[in-house]
Design a protein around this motif. Sequence first.
Motif, PDB file in Angstrom:
ATOM      1  N   LYS A  92       0.833  -1.197   0.000  1.00 23.39           N
ATOM      2  CA  LYS A  92       0.000   0.000   0.000  1.00 23.39           C
ATOM      3  C   LYS A  92       0.871   1.252   0.000  1.00 23.39           C
ATOM      4  N   LEU A  95      -9.309   2.834  -8.744  1.00 26.25           N
ATOM      5  CA  LEU A  95      -7.906   2.720  -8.365  1.00 26.25           C
ATOM      6  C   LEU A  95      -7.661   2.787  -6.867  1.00 26.25           C
ATOM      7  N   SER A 135      -5.023   0.449  -5.090  1.00 17.54           N
ATOM      8  CA  SER A 135      -4.519  -0.233  -6.292  1.00 17.54           C
ATOM      9  C   SER A 135      -5.561  -1.178  -6.878  1.00 17.54           C
ATOM     10  N   THR A 167      -2.137   7.887 -13.757  1.00 15.33           N
ATOM     11  CA  THR A 167      -1.851   7.369 -12.419  1.00 15.33           C
ATOM     12  C   THR A 167      -0.379   6.992 -12.297  1.00 15.33           C
ATOM     13  N   MET A 200       2.296   4.855 -10.984  1.00 18.39           N
ATOM     14  CA  MET A 200       2.545   3.547 -10.390  1.00 18.39           C
ATOM     15  C   MET A 200       4.018   3.444 -10.032  1.00 18.39           C
ATOM     16  N   MET A 245      -0.173   4.396  -6.882  1.00 24.29           N
ATOM     17  CA  MET A 245      -0.560   2.996  -6.982  1.00 24.29           C
ATOM     18  C   MET A 245       0.672   2.129  -6.850  1.00 24.29           C
ATOM     19  N   TYR A 257       3.532  -5.819  -9.905  1.00 27.13           N
ATOM     20  CA  TYR A 257       2.867  -4.657 -10.492  1.00 27.13           C
ATOM     21  C   TYR A 257       1.944  -5.050 -11.639  1.00 27.13           C
ATOM     22  N   PRO A 317      -6.365  -3.114 -10.643  1.00 25.22           N
ATOM     23  CA  PRO A 317      -6.674  -1.864 -11.360  1.00 25.22           C
ATOM     24  C   PRO A 317      -7.157  -2.054 -12.798  1.00 25.22           C
TER      25      PRO A 317
END
Length: 455
Positions: free
Chosen positions: A75, A255, A258, A289, A291, A301, A340, A363
């Motif tokens: 997180k 989102l 995530s 977004t 990541m 994310m 991911y 996501p």
Amino acid sequence: MTFQSINPTTGEPFATYDEWPTEVVQDVVGKVHRDYLAWRRTGFDHRASLMRNAADILNRNARDYAKLMAEEMGKPLQEGVAEAEKCAKACEYFAENAENFLSRLPIRTEARTTFVAFNPIGVVLAVMPWNFPFWQVFRFAAPSLMAGNAALLKHASNVPGCALAIEQIFRDAGFPQNLFRTLMIASKQVAALIEHPLVRAVTLTGSGAAGRAVASKAGAMLKKTVLELGGSDPYLVLEDADPDLAAAICARGRLVNSGQSCIAAKRFIVVEKVRPAFEKRFVELMSRTRMGDPFEHGTEMGPLARHDLRDTLHRQVTSSVAKGARLLLGGTVPNHPGAYYPPTVITDVSQGMPAYEEELFGPVAAIIPTRSEVEAIAVANDTAFGLGGAVITGDLARGEIIAETEIEAGMVFVNDNVHSDPRLPFGGIKESGYGRELSAYGIREFVNIKTVMVA
């Protein structure tokens, strides 16, 4: 057996915990029950004072707890801090309101006095998931302890550090040493715990399979359960919706955490008239977004909590595309370490595709085009789940009617994301479970609702 914390950002293990043998578990259950017997007779003022202490601890140490969440389930720090602070608010809310929620309810009868009392029932077992490792626990624990109960926590095996930290929060706040205990046990040991005569009720947040197993065992033992299971929340974008507003609400809803939330927006049911404008803006917002490493400032994310979860999500995407869905964004596993998965949008989703039939826990946004409001409502309800949903429209009065009377779910929001709030009942219907958490409804789930009549 051991429990191992594995950083989903790097794939590296960083902590190991031993599973408890049966005799240790049995001893702890007995200690928790003994603390309950004294705790049930304490006053609400005393309970509230300790619960406010817990809130103070959560607020003071929010960043430390966020780091632990980032390490164990990926997180982003800013979301972890917000989660810890939300737990503090729940503690404060039930400290303030529990006595009122559980006060005597007078009933007019022919007798001299008649009332309903709300008494604690004993030790409640909580089986909790990893996606909100603090919030899921506190939204059960704060009302349950304020009601005079005691608690046993069987947390997800990939967040043992969070589980132990929560136990320590209650101890540091001044609660009895064994009133809230974390159990280092595997899922296979839950059935025996449900059978234990000192365990009076069970609450579970998790998968449908886990819910069925717990409900079956608890039913055989005649023990109360509350189940919060999966969700595939529909967001209806009606033809009078502002495409920019709709896209912003939907991107934010998809989102959160995530994408790993039971109440995240998952199916975007869009009336054809507004679909082109909505899709364009939605893809733009999803693509922006950031990541990355959950420890880095500005990361929006992080990775998914485990590699197997990422792989399952990718199979759902590729299978849906193979069956005719169109990929508008993402859909490719990154070529670097970590679990991911990028923000992904697929459209032209229809029946028979995983993106239509199954929960997408990550996501990935599934756009389902419809010709009319009537069809959109029918598609929204064409699911085994019934946790949350949203209606996005320019006509708030019409949206309110649809939310109240047409959508089959436990929570429906108009022009906003579905979210939990200590003041509001939280829970679903159909295969999303039963019972409610939070609010006056939630605190009364695990009490003895007792009729008292004085002739």
